[in-house]
Design a protein around this motif. Sequence first.
Motif, PDB file in Angstrom:
ATOM      1  N   ASP A  18       0.832  -1.206   0.000  1.00 47.70           N
ATOM      2  CA  ASP A  18       0.000   0.000   0.000  1.00 47.70           C
ATOM      3  C   ASP A  18       0.868   1.259   0.000  1.00 47.70           C
ATOM      4  O   ASP A  18       0.557   2.245  -0.676  1.00 47.70           O
ATOM      5  N   ALA A  19       1.973   1.219   0.755  1.00 47.87           N
ATOM      6  CA  ALA A  19       2.888   2.363   0.797  1.00 47.87           C
ATOM      7  C   ALA A  19       3.493   2.608  -0.581  1.00 47.87           C
ATOM      8  O   ALA A  19       3.680   3.762  -0.996  1.00 47.87           O
ATOM      9  N   THR A  20       3.791   1.528  -1.306  1.00 50.02           N
ATOM     10  CA  THR A  20       4.326   1.656  -2.665  1.00 50.02           C
ATOM     11  C   THR A  20       3.308   2.353  -3.561  1.00 50.02           C
ATOM     12  O   THR A  20       3.666   3.229  -4.352  1.00 50.02           O
ATOM     13  N   ILE A  21       2.037   1.984  -3.428  1.00 49.92           N
ATOM     14  CA  ILE A  21       0.967   2.606  -4.228  1.00 49.92           C
ATOM     15  C   ILE A  21       0.850   4.097  -3.895  1.00 49.92           C
ATOM     16  O   ILE A  21       0.735   4.936  -4.796  1.00 49.92           O
ATOM     17  N   GLU A  22       0.906   4.436  -2.608  1.00 55.65           N
ATOM     18  CA  GLU A  22       0.824   5.845  -2.199  1.00 55.65           C
ATOM     19  C   GLU A  22       1.991   6.643  -2.779  1.00 55.65           C
ATOM     20  O   GLU A  22       1.821   7.765  -3.245  1.00 55.65           O
ATOM     21  N   ASN A  23       3.176   6.056  -2.738  1.00 61.60           N
ATOM     22  CA  ASN A  23       4.364   6.702  -3.295  1.00 61.60           C
ATOM     23  C   ASN A  23       4.184   6.916  -4.802  1.00 61.60           C
ATOM     24  O   ASN A  23       4.515   7.980  -5.333  1.00 61.60           O
ATOM     25  N   LEU A  24       3.649   5.910  -5.483  1.00 66.99           N
ATOM     26  CA  LEU A  24       3.403   6.018  -6.927  1.00 66.99           C
ATOM     27  C   LEU A  24       2.423   7.163  -7.212  1.00 66.99           C
ATOM     28  O   LEU A  24       2.664   7.975  -8.109  1.00 66.99           O
ATOM     29  N   LYS A  25       1.351   7.247  -6.441  1.00 67.23           N
ATOM     30  CA  LYS A  25       0.364   8.321  -6.641  1.00 67.23           C
ATOM     31  C   LYS A  25       1.019   9.693  -6.479  1.00 67.23           C
ATOM     32  O   LYS A  25       0.734  10.623  -7.240  1.00 67.23           O
ATOM     33  N   GLU A 126       6.871   0.791 -13.725  1.00 70.71           N
ATOM     34  CA  GLU A 126       7.671  -0.440 -13.689  1.00 70.71           C
ATOM     35  C   GLU A 126       8.451  -0.525 -12.380  1.00 70.71           C
ATOM     36  O   GLU A 126       8.544  -1.601 -11.773  1.00 70.71           O
ATOM     37  N   GLU A 127       8.990   0.607 -11.929  1.00 71.92           N
ATOM     38  CA  GLU A 127       9.710   0.624 -10.652  1.00 71.92           C
ATOM     39  C   GLU A 127       8.779   0.265  -9.491  1.00 71.92           C
ATOM     40  O   GLU A 127       9.174  -0.452  -8.568  1.00 71.92           O
ATOM     41  N   ALA A 128       7.534   0.736  -9.558  1.00 72.20           N
ATOM     42  CA  ALA A 128       6.563   0.415  -8.504  1.00 72.20           C
ATOM     43  C   ALA A 128       6.236  -1.080  -8.514  1.00 72.20           C
ATOM     44  O   ALA A 128       6.135  -1.714  -7.462  1.00 72.20           O
ATOM     45  N   LYS A 129       6.096  -1.655  -9.719  1.00 76.97           N
ATOM     46  CA  LYS A 129       5.832  -3.101  -9.819  1.00 76.97           C
ATOM     47  C   LYS A 129       6.988  -3.897  -9.227  1.00 76.97           C
ATOM     48  O   LYS A 129       6.769  -4.885  -8.506  1.00 76.97           O
ATOM     49  N   ILE A 130       8.212  -3.475  -9.528  1.00 78.45           N
ATOM     50  CA  ILE A 130       9.391  -4.154  -8.986  1.00 78.45           C
ATOM     51  C   ILE A 130       9.386  -4.074  -7.462  1.00 78.45           C
ATOM     52  O   ILE A 130       9.669  -5.052  -6.772  1.00 78.45           O
ATOM     53  N   ALA A 131       9.037  -2.897  -6.934  1.00 74.10           N
ATOM     54  CA  ALA A 131       8.988  -2.729  -5.474  1.00 74.10           C
ATOM     55  C   ALA A 131       7.959  -3.680  -4.857  1.00 74.10           C
ATOM     56  O   ALA A 131       8.228  -4.318  -3.835  1.00 74.10           O
ATOM     57  N   VAL A 132       6.789  -3.812  -5.495  1.00 73.31           N
ATOM     58  CA  VAL A 132       5.752  -4.720  -4.988  1.00 73.31           C
ATOM     59  C   VAL A 132       6.255  -6.164  -5.034  1.00 73.31           C
ATOM     60  O   VAL A 132       6.074  -6.938  -4.085  1.00 73.31           O
ATOM     61  N   ARG A 133       6.915  -6.529  -6.133  1.00 72.16           N
ATOM     62  CA  ARG A 133       7.428  -7.913  -6.254  1.00 72.16           C
ATOM     63  C   ARG A 133       8.517  -8.189  -5.222  1.00 72.16           C
ATOM     64  O   ARG A 133       8.626  -9.306  -4.706  1.00 72.16           O
ATOM     65  N   ASN A 134       9.325  -7.176  -4.923  1.00 74.78           N
ATOM     66  CA  ASN A 134      10.357  -7.344  -3.890  1.00 74.78           C
ATOM     67  C   ASN A 134       9.726  -7.575  -2.523  1.00 74.78           C
ATOM     68  O   ASN A 134      10.210  -8.386  -1.732  1.00 74.78           O
ATOM     69  N   VAL A 135       8.636  -6.873  -2.247  1.00 72.33           N
ATOM     70  CA  VAL A 135       7.914  -7.068  -0.979  1.00 72.33           C
ATOM     71  C   VAL A 135       7.369  -8.497  -0.928  1.00 72.33           C
ATOM     72  O   VAL A 135       7.451  -9.166   0.103  1.00 72.33           O
ATOM     73  N   ARG A 136       6.825  -8.967  -2.061  1.00 68.57           N
ATOM     74  CA  ARG A 136       6.317 -10.346  -2.124  1.00 68.57           C
ATOM     75  C   ARG A 136       7.436 -11.345  -1.800  1.00 68.57           C
ATOM     76  O   ARG A 136       7.251 -12.261  -1.011  1.00 68.57           O
ATOM     77  N   ARG A 137       8.595 -11.133  -2.428  1.00 64.25           N
ATOM     78  CA  ARG A 137       9.733 -12.037  -2.204  1.00 64.25           C
ATOM     79  C   ARG A 137      10.146 -12.035  -0.731  1.00 64.25           C
ATOM     80  O   ARG A 137      10.348 -13.094  -0.135  1.00 64.25           O
ATOM     81  N   ALA A 167      -2.439 -10.643  -3.010  1.00 62.67           N
ATOM     82  CA  ALA A 167      -2.204  -9.224  -2.697  1.00 62.67           C
ATOM     83  C   ALA A 167      -1.292  -8.599  -3.747  1.00 62.67           C
ATOM     84  O   ALA A 167      -1.518  -7.469  -4.194  1.00 62.67           O
ATOM     85  N   THR A 168      -0.273  -9.360  -4.166  1.00 59.32           N
ATOM     86  CA  THR A 168       0.656  -8.865  -5.190  1.00 59.32           C
ATOM     87  C   THR A 168      -0.100  -8.587  -6.486  1.00 59.32           C
ATOM     88  O   THR A 168       0.049  -7.513  -7.086  1.00 59.32           O
ATOM     89  N   ASP A 169      -0.913  -9.541  -6.915  1.00 62.03           N
ATOM     90  CA  ASP A 169      -1.674  -9.378  -8.162  1.00 62.03           C
ATOM     91  C   ASP A 169      -2.592  -8.153  -8.097  1.00 62.03           C
ATOM     92  O   ASP A 169      -2.681  -7.388  -9.065  1.00 62.03           O
ATOM     93  N   GLU A 170      -3.253  -7.967  -6.950  1.00 60.43           N
ATOM     94  CA  GLU A 170      -4.157  -6.817  -6.793  1.00 60.43           C
ATOM     95  C   GLU A 170      -3.384  -5.499  -6.883  1.00 60.43           C
ATOM     96  O   GLU A 170      -3.842  -4.548  -7.526  1.00 60.43           O
ATOM     97  N   HIS A 171      -2.214  -5.442  -6.244  1.00 64.05           N
ATOM     98  CA  HIS A 171      -1.425  -4.207  -6.255  1.00 64.05           C
ATOM     99  C   HIS A 171      -0.836  -3.933  -7.644  1.00 64.05           C
ATOM    100  O   HIS A 171      -0.796  -2.779  -8.080  1.00 64.05           O
ATOM    101  N   ILE A 172      -0.398  -4.981  -8.347  1.00 66.90           N
ATOM    102  CA  ILE A 172       0.127  -4.809  -9.708  1.00 66.90           C
ATOM    103  C   ILE A 172      -0.981  -4.270 -10.617  1.00 66.90           C
ATOM    104  O   ILE A 172      -0.761  -3.358 -11.414  1.00 66.90           O
ATOM    105  N   LEU A 174      -3.571  -2.508  -9.702  1.00 65.25           N
ATOM    106  CA  LEU A 174      -3.806  -1.119  -9.316  1.00 65.25           C
ATOM    107  C   LEU A 174      -2.746  -0.195  -9.935  1.00 65.25           C
ATOM    108  O   LEU A 174      -3.075   0.883 -10.444  1.00 65.25           O
ATOM    109  N   ILE A 175      -1.493  -0.637  -9.925  1.00 65.42           N
ATOM    110  CA  ILE A 175      -0.410   0.148 -10.539  1.00 65.42           C
ATOM    111  C   ILE A 175      -0.697   0.331 -12.026  1.00 65.42           C
ATOM    112  O   ILE A 175      -0.611   1.441 -12.561  1.00 65.42           O
ATOM    113  N   GLU A 176      -1.065  -0.765 -12.709  1.00 70.26           N
ATOM    114  CA  GLU A 176      -1.352  -0.678 -14.146  1.00 70.26           C
ATOM    115  C   GLU A 176      -2.513   0.275 -14.416  1.00 70.26           C
ATOM    116  O   GLU A 176      -2.486   1.042 -15.380  1.00 70.26           O
ATOM    117  N   ASP A 177      -3.534   0.235 -13.560  1.00 70.58           N
ATOM    118  CA  ASP A 177      -4.678   1.148 -13.722  1.00 70.58           C
ATOM    119  C   ASP A 177      -4.255   2.606 -13.561  1.00 70.58           C
ATOM    120  O   ASP A 177      -4.637   3.468 -14.353  1.00 70.58           O
TER     121      ASP A 177
END
Length: 189
Positions: A18-25, A126-137, A167-172, A174-177
């Motif tokens: 969620d923090a990654t999404i806020e940063n992206l916004k 793309e950077e936001a997606k990478i950040a989300v995937r790193n959190v998943r890992r 959660a990862t899929d939902e956030h990705i 949201l980023i794409e949207d």
Amino acid sequence: MTSENTEQVETQISHKMDATIENLKRELGGIHAGRVSPVMVDSIKVDYYGNPTPISQVANISTPEPMMLAISPWEKNMIKEIERSLQAANLGFNISSDGNLIRAIMPPFTEDRRKEHVKQVKKIGEEAKIAVRNVRREGNDQLKKMEKGKSISQDEEKVAQDNVQQATDEHIKLIEDLIGVKEKELMSL
């Protein structure tokens, strides 16, 4: 107690995403899309008595016209410093000052500039997606350690990893949207 451990990990992961999404916004808000906004200069710092300080903390910023920021420093001696910082930020503004007020005027949007901004938006996305995937890992690694340490079963680990992936899929998505909306906004001016 064991389910609380996986729930805590899942909650922690969700908060980080969620923090990654806020940063992206916030980052997308700083990208000019036909109108200037005081948000565009939020990340620019000026030297205020030896401390790097956001412009918004040393001046009043307004938008008297759609393509102009008016920056009125609270201390007149800050005008040169603010002008220098704005030019160094290279946001594409034409900057002028009358000694009391700094005018930062955005030139008209050309097709090339739009495409340039769209590229920038895609890169940020793309950077936001990478950040989300790193959190998943990180979360999955944490769950594996918990399973190896016998604090959760393999089944609990599997269920938790599925939840993390969801959660990862939902956030990705949201980023794409968000990126899609910003691209459309940039190209439809």
